[in-house]
Design a protein around this motif. Structure first.
Motif, PDB file in Angstrom:
ATOM      1  N   UNK A   1       0.819  -1.195   0.000  1.00  0.00           N
ATOM      2  CA  UNK A   1       0.000   0.000   0.000  1.00  0.00           C
ATOM      3  C   UNK A   1       0.861   1.255   0.000  1.00  0.00           C
ATOM      4  N   UNK A   2       1.614   1.503  -1.056  1.00  0.00           N
ATOM      5  CA  UNK A   2       2.417   2.722  -1.061  1.00  0.00           C
ATOM      6  C   UNK A   2       1.511   3.936  -1.170  1.00  0.00           C
ATOM      7  N   UNK A   3       1.899   5.012  -0.536  1.00  0.00           N
ATOM      8  CA  UNK A   3       1.019   6.175  -0.579  1.00  0.00           C
ATOM      9  C   UNK A   3       1.799   7.400  -1.009  1.00  0.00           C
ATOM     10  N   UNK A   4       1.117   8.299  -1.670  1.00  0.00           N
ATOM     11  CA  UNK A   4       1.735   9.563  -2.082  1.00  0.00           C
ATOM     12  C   UNK A   4       1.341  10.703  -1.155  1.00  0.00           C
ATOM     13  N   UNK A   5       0.500  10.397  -0.171  1.00  0.00           N
ATOM     14  CA  UNK A   5       0.092  11.444   0.769  1.00  0.00           C
ATOM     15  C   UNK A   5       1.307  11.970   1.511  1.00  0.00           C
ATOM     16  N   UNK A   6       2.172  11.047   1.946  1.00  0.00           N
ATOM     17  CA  UNK A   6       3.357  11.448   2.692  1.00  0.00           C
ATOM     18  C   UNK A   6       4.249  12.352   1.867  1.00  0.00           C
ATOM     19  N   UNK A   7       4.498  11.961   0.622  1.00  0.00           N
ATOM     20  CA  UNK A   7       5.371  12.756  -0.233  1.00  0.00           C
ATOM     21  C   UNK A   7       4.846  14.169  -0.358  1.00  0.00           C
ATOM     22  N   UNK A   8       3.569  14.296  -0.698  1.00  0.00           N
ATOM     23  CA  UNK A   8       3.033  15.629  -1.002  1.00  0.00           C
ATOM     24  C   UNK A   8       3.022  16.508   0.228  1.00  0.00           C
ATOM     25  N   UNK A   9       2.486  16.003   1.335  1.00  0.00           N
ATOM     26  CA  UNK A   9       2.298  16.904   2.468  1.00  0.00           C
ATOM     27  C   UNK A   9       3.541  17.093   3.294  1.00  0.00           C
ATOM     28  N   UNK A  10       4.431  16.093   3.315  1.00  0.00           N
ATOM     29  CA  UNK A  10       5.688  16.323   4.024  1.00  0.00           C
ATOM     30  C   UNK A  10       6.534  17.343   3.276  1.00  0.00           C
ATOM     31  N   UNK A  11       6.587  17.238   1.952  1.00  0.00           N
ATOM     32  CA  UNK A  11       7.387  18.226   1.224  1.00  0.00           C
ATOM     33  C   UNK A  11       6.758  19.609   1.306  1.00  0.00           C
ATOM     34  N   UNK A  12       5.426  19.693   1.273  1.00  0.00           N
ATOM     35  CA  UNK A  12       4.791  21.012   1.389  1.00  0.00           C
ATOM     36  C   UNK A  12       5.059  21.620   2.764  1.00  0.00           C
ATOM     37  N   UNK A  13       4.940  20.792   3.809  1.00  0.00           N
ATOM     38  CA  UNK A  13       5.234  21.292   5.147  1.00  0.00           C
ATOM     39  C   UNK A  13       6.682  21.749   5.237  1.00  0.00           C
ATOM     40  N   UNK A  14       7.572  20.980   4.632  1.00  0.00           N
ATOM     41  CA  UNK A  14       8.989  21.345   4.695  1.00  0.00           C
ATOM     42  C   UNK A  14       9.238  22.670   3.995  1.00  0.00           C
ATOM     43  N   UNK A  15       8.580  22.902   2.868  1.00  0.00           N
ATOM     44  CA  UNK A  15       8.726  24.185   2.170  1.00  0.00           C
ATOM     45  C   UNK A  15       8.306  25.326   3.081  1.00  0.00           C
ATOM     46  N   UNK A  16       7.141  25.175   3.708  1.00  0.00           N
ATOM     47  CA  UNK A  16       6.655  26.249   4.572  1.00  0.00           C
ATOM     48  C   UNK A  16       7.578  26.456   5.756  1.00  0.00           C
ATOM     49  N   UNK A  17       8.006  25.351   6.363  1.00  0.00           N
ATOM     50  CA  UNK A  17       8.849  25.458   7.547  1.00  0.00           C
ATOM     51  C   UNK A  17      10.180  26.111   7.204  1.00  0.00           C
TER      52      UNK A  17
ATOM     53  N   UNK B   1       9.374   4.375  -4.698  1.00  0.00           N
ATOM     54  CA  UNK B   1      10.517   5.274  -4.537  1.00  0.00           C
ATOM     55  C   UNK B   1      10.072   6.638  -4.066  1.00  0.00           C
ATOM     56  N   UNK B   2       9.014   7.193  -4.704  1.00  0.00           N
ATOM     57  CA  UNK B   2       8.501   8.483  -4.290  1.00  0.00           C
ATOM     58  C   UNK B   2       8.071   8.455  -2.825  1.00  0.00           C
ATOM     59  N   UNK B   3       7.404   7.362  -2.458  1.00  0.00           N
ATOM     60  CA  UNK B   3       6.929   7.232  -1.085  1.00  0.00           C
ATOM     61  C   UNK B   3       8.100   7.268  -0.110  1.00  0.00           C
ATOM     62  N   UNK B   4       9.140   6.485  -0.399  1.00  0.00           N
ATOM     63  CA  UNK B   4      10.246   6.426   0.534  1.00  0.00           C
ATOM     64  C   UNK B   4      10.986   7.753   0.634  1.00  0.00           C
ATOM     65  N   UNK B   5      11.292   8.361  -0.503  1.00  0.00           N
ATOM     66  CA  UNK B   5      12.007   9.633  -0.459  1.00  0.00           C
ATOM     67  C   UNK B   5      11.172  10.714   0.224  1.00  0.00           C
TER      68      UNK B   5
END
Lengths: 234, 275
Positions: free
Chosen positions: A77-93, A156-160
């Motif tokens: 069950x790989x997910x892209x939720x982590x990729x999108x929102x972790x990177x967005x949060x990181x940009x804001x932070x 790969x996207x999920x892990x990174x």
């Protein structure tokens, strides 16, 4: 033997014609589905089929560089939720705390410095983080496919994506305006994250002698960490 | 007017039918465009039960003493359509909606403004329909959100001392793209919302942050700014919470709410940080 081809050809071709009849139907159904699926939300929901506790579990496991079992965890069950929102949060932070940190360092050097909000930090953060999170797994995917390993782009996207989570937490600590402390924090976070990426990538390319690829991933992650420190928390 | 009734008509009924049909045809040609009521009165199959078709210049057909065989169970809901007399056609529920092309501009603007105000009251202020998002924003529109987003961008741009246009661009892009992405996020998580209704709601929830931005523009003290932004941020999140959380599976509620919170926090930070 001589009657074999014509008769069988007759039958075979008629049977073949019939059997050829059905795959084209099935085959014709395939491309329109694939084409229309690009613009429909429902074809992407399979990548967001996670609950809150699963996401938190995956985020916590990104702290442990030794495990090497991340791919087996996300395999079903790989997910892209982590990729999108972790990177967005990181940009804001990075944009917000980077401004705070720059101001604090300037204040230490020269106590009459006044607060100025550089909105360019948002642009640089967005380009750097989104670019890294999207392009690097893509590049590794194509590289590994070329070198013969069977890789999955979504995993790969999920892990990174999850590997970037530690930078969010370390950014809060990087606001402290002590230069030595900042370097220690970022190197610790960078090495932890890079080990996580490298060990999991190694588990994915198991059996092939692709250590150079693993080392490349390690150094890229470390380079990202040093860039974050140098640009946003000078 | 259908003559294909199941019940054979009385002779006088047929003449009534014809008479009324002629009147309606005449009014259709002369008066404003009315559509005949699509819904015949329910119980009597004979469409000539008196009241719905009464034109104003004929004496009303008293169903009691002239046509005793009628069941005068006309549905009381449809009032007689003012076929010839008035021009405000839309009042009755029959006919075409009011002709919005020819009304004065001020009326159009007033109607849109009143809708914005009523939606604002539903979304941002406490009201008994909060828990039911379907009722809360039935009459959604996108003018309100547009005004609030542009106003917030302008206020931030006005407060900034350098790179004004970049600040406006960042604020506008963040809010507009953010609303779309948040809605897509809920849809991808398997939730059930209507796309434009959600955009509308997220736009209306920006109203408290607008007020906060105006106050921060006027007062330059950091402590006051932080306090004001915290209060308005909490208000915005409180306004958006029931809608977003009820749209998804309860096990994924935090996954749907976190991005909303992130967007409002980043806007709040922009408001505080702009000098």
């Amino acid at each position: 033997m001589q009657t074999f081809p014509p008769n069988n050809n007759g039958e075979g071709s008629s049977r073949g014609y019939q059997t050829l009849g059905s795959p084209p139907e099935g085959f014709e159904q395939q491309p329109p589905n694939n084409w229309k699926g690009v613009f429909s939300v429902s074809s992407y929901t399979q990548y967001f089929n996670v609950d809150t506790d699963i996401v938190i579990n995956r985020m916590m496991s990104s702290f442990y560089p030794i495990g090497g079992d991340f791919f087996s965890k996300i395999d079903a069950n790989p997910d892209l939720y982590g990729l999108i929102w972790i990177s967005t949060t990181l940009v804001f932070v990075l944009a917000s705390l980077g401004n705070c940190a720059t101001y604090l360092i300037q204040k230490r050097a020269d106590s009459s410095a006044s607060w100025s909000f550089d909105v360019g930090y948002v642009n640089v953060a967005a380009c750097a983080i989104y670019g890294y999170a999207i392009v690097v797994p893509l590049a590794f995917y194509f590289l590994l496919q070329y070198l013969g390993t069977n890789a999955s782009l979504v995993r790969f996207w999920c892990m990174w994506g999850y590997s970037l989570f530690i930078f969010i937490l370390s950014s809060f600590l990087l606001v402290i305006p002590v230069e030595v402390l900042r370097w220690i924090i970022i190197l610790a976070a960078g090495i932890d994250s890079a080990c996580f990426v490298a060990v999991n990538l190694k588990s994915c390319v198991e059996g092939n002698d692709l250590t150079i690829v693993v080392f490349a991933a390690f150094f890229l992650q470390l380079a990202l960490a040093i860039f974050i420190k140098a640009w946003f928390f000078p | 007017m259908s003559h294909s009734d199941t019940i054979p008509l009385h002779a006088s009924s047929q003449s009534d039918i014809d008479e009324i049909e002629n009147l309606i045809n005449a009014s259709v040609q002369s008066g404003p465009a009315t559509v005949l009521p699509a819904r015949p009165p329910s119980p009597p199959r004979i469409p000539v039960s008196s009241s719905p078709f009464i034109p104003s210049n004929l004496p009303p057909l008293p169903s009691t003493h002239q046509k005793p065989s009628f069941v005068p169970s006309v549905p009381s809901a449809p009032p007689p359509p003012p076929v010839n007399s008035h021009s405000s056609i839309g009042a009755s529920g029959f006919g075409s909606p009011p002709n919005t092309l020819t009304e004065p501009v001020w009326e159009t603007v007033k109607r849109d403004l009143s809708r914005i105000v009523s939606n604002l009251k539903l979304v941002v202020f406490p009201n008994p329909y909060r828990e039911d998002p379907g009722k809360a924003l039935r009459d959604w529109d996108l003018w309100g959100p547009f005004f609030f987003i542009v106003f917030l961008g302008l206020t931030l741009s006005w407060s900034a001392s350098v790179k004004k246009s970049e600040v406006f661009a960042v604020a506008f892009a963040l809010l507009a793209a953010g609303a779309v992405i948040l809605t897509l996020n809920v849809l991808l998580l398997g939730g059930h919302i209507i796309f434009f209704q959600s955009l509308s709601l997220l736009g209306y929830c920006l109203f408290p942050l607008d007020i906060g931005a105006v106050i921060c523009m006027l007062k330059d003290n950091v402590i006051i700014k932080v306090a004001v932004v915290c209060v308005t941020l909490a208000w915005s999140s409180w306004a958006a919470y029931p809608f977003m959380s009820s749209a998804v599976n309860p096990r994924r509620k935090a996954l749907a709410l976190y991005p909303v919170f992130l967007m409002y926090v980043s806007v709040g930070f922009l408001i505080i940080a702009i000098d």
